[in-house]
Scaffold this active site. Structure first.
Site, short mmCIF file in Angstrom:
data_model
loop_
_atom_site.label_atom_id
_atom_site.label_comp_id
_atom_site.label_asym_id
_atom_site.label_seq_id
_atom_site.Cartn_x
_atom_site.Cartn_y
_atom_site.Cartn_z
N CYS A 7 -69.53 33.24 64.47
CA CYS A 7 -69.72 34.67 64.68
C CYS A 7 -68.47 35.34 65.29
O CYS A 7 -67.41 35.32 64.70
CB CYS A 7 -70.97 34.93 65.52
SG CYS A 7 -71.70 36.54 65.13
N HIS A 47 -74.80 32.51 62.70
CA HIS A 47 -75.35 31.67 63.77
C HIS A 47 -76.20 30.55 63.19
O HIS A 47 -77.44 30.61 63.22
CB HIS A 47 -76.21 32.53 64.72
CG HIS A 47 -75.43 33.45 65.60
ND1 HIS A 47 -74.82 33.02 66.75
CD2 HIS A 47 -75.15 34.77 65.48
CE1 HIS A 47 -74.19 34.04 67.33
NE2 HIS A 47 -74.39 35.11 66.58
N GLU A 92 -76.94 27.85 64.41
CA GLU A 92 -77.70 27.13 65.46
C GLU A 92 -79.00 27.84 65.84
O GLU A 92 -79.83 27.26 66.56
CB GLU A 92 -76.83 26.98 66.71
CG GLU A 92 -76.69 28.21 67.59
CD GLU A 92 -75.73 29.28 67.07
OE1 GLU A 92 -75.59 30.32 67.73
OE2 GLU A 92 -75.12 29.06 66.00
#
Length: 289
Positions: free
Chosen positions: A131, A218, A220
Site C-alpha cells: 500500500c 493489503h 494481509e
C-alpha cells in the site's frame, strides 16, 4: 508451517521448535500501521499458512511519533534500524500506513524510510512493500510519484491483465486515497506490471534488479477488516461508500478467494528469497573449493 516472533506485542502467543528456528526464513517487518498488534496478528496468521517456517522481527522508525499507542512500550517491543543495521535478514516487509494524503517530504520519518530502503538492498535478499509503502518505495527507487484521489479506492479488485505471470483471477483488498500512473509505470525500465485494474491502476509491480515487489493493496487483511473500516468511517460521519465486490453481511465468500491469492503472493515471494539465498550459498561454496 510455524511462525516465530522474535519480538513484538504478540510475541508470547507464538511458538516454534528450536530446530525449526535455525531453518526459518527471517523476515524483518517495518510495521507502519496504527494498530500494530492487529497487523502483527494478520501477518503472523498469513505467514503461518505458508510452507516454510518463518521468523518475524518487528521494527519501527524511531523518528516517528506513534500517536495510536505508547511510544515507550513500542521501543520495548520493537527494534530500530540502529539496533539491527549490522544484521542480515532473508527478507524485508514494509506495511502500509494511512499517510497517502501527505506529501512524502511531510512525513516525519521520510529520511529514515529512505535509509531503511537503501540498507535493505545490501542486508536482505528480497523486499515486499504494501500500500503506502509500495508507493513510497516506487518513488525512492524509480521517482514514480503518487497521484492523490478525491474518492477512496475501497474494496476487492481483480487483476485484469491477460499477459501477466500473475493469475488473471488474482484478487487484492484495497483501501487507499492514491495511485500511480499506468503509463509512467509501463515506461519505467526494470519495472514489470503483474497486476492491473482499470479502477485502481497498477496494483502489483515487480523489479527483478532490486528483487522487490510493490503491492498497492493489503493482502494481509482479515475477513472483516474492510467492513470494520467502513463502519468506523460512518461512525465518524465521513462520506464513505461501501467497499465494492464484498458483502458486508457475508464477507467470507470474497475473503476465501483473496486469502488464496494472498498465500500465492507471499509464497512466491518467499520462494524467490530462498532461491537467491541458496544461490549465494552455492557461490560461497565454489569460492572455498
Amino acid at each position: 508451517m510455524t511462525v516465530f516472533c522474535t519480538n513484538g506485542f504478540n510475541k508470547k502467543t507464538n511458538r516454534i521448535l528450536p530446530l525449526n528456528k535455525k531453518q526459518a526464513t527471517s523476515i524483518l517487518v517495518l510495521n507502519l500501521m496504527p494498530d500494530k498488534q492487529t497487523t502483527e496478528t494478520q501477518l503472523s496468521n498469513l505467514c503461518n499458512e505458508l510452507n516454510r517456517p518463518i521468523s518475524l522481527t518487528f521494527m519501527y522508525p524511531k523518528t516517528h511519533c506513534w500517536h495510536h499507542g505508547d511510544q515507550t512500550s513500542l521501543a520495548k517491543n520493537y527494534v530500530t534500524l540502529d539496533q539491527i543495521k549490522d544484521q542480515y535478514f532473508d527478507s524485508l516487509l514494509v506495511t502500509g500506513a494511512p499517510l497517502e494524503r501527505l506529501d512524502f517530504n511531510e512525513i516525519d520519518f521520510w529520511q529514515e524510510f529512505i535509509a531503511i530502503r537503501h540498507w535493505a538492498q545490501s542486508h536482505t535478499q528480497t523486499q515486499l512493500f504494501t500500500c503506502w509503502a509500495a508507493q513510497a518505495a516506487l518513488f525512492v527507487d524509480y521517482a514514480i510519484p503518487k497521484i492523490d484521489l478525491d474518492e477512496k479506492i475501497f474494496g476487492v479488485y481483480v487483476n485484469e491483465l491477460n499477459d501477466s505471470a500473475l493469475p488473471q483471477w488474482f484478487q487484492m483488498p484495497q483501501s487507499r486515497f492514491s495511485k500511480v500512473d499506468r503509463q509512467t509505470v509501463q515506461n519505467t525500465p526494470g519495472l514489470q506490471v503483474l497486476g492491473d485494474n482499470q479502477s485502481t491502476g497498477p496494483f502489483l509491480m515487480q523489479s527483478d534488479t532490486k528483487h522487490s515487489l510493490y503491492v498497492l493493496g493489503h493482502p494481509e487483511y482479515f475477513m472483516d477488516t474492510l467492513s470494520n473500516e467502513y463502519y468506523r468511517d460512518l461512525h465518524k460521519n465521513m462520506a464513505v461508500k461501501p467497499p465494492i465486490n464484498i458483502s458486508l453481511t457475508a464477507p467470507q465468500f470474497s475473503y476465501a478467494h483473496w486469502r488464496c491469492c494472498s498465500r500465492y503472493l507471499y509464497q512466491s515471494w518467499l520462494d524467490q528469497s530462498f532461491t537467491l539465498k541458496e544461490q549465494k550459498n552455492d557461490d560461497k561454496k565454489q569460492l572455498q573449493l
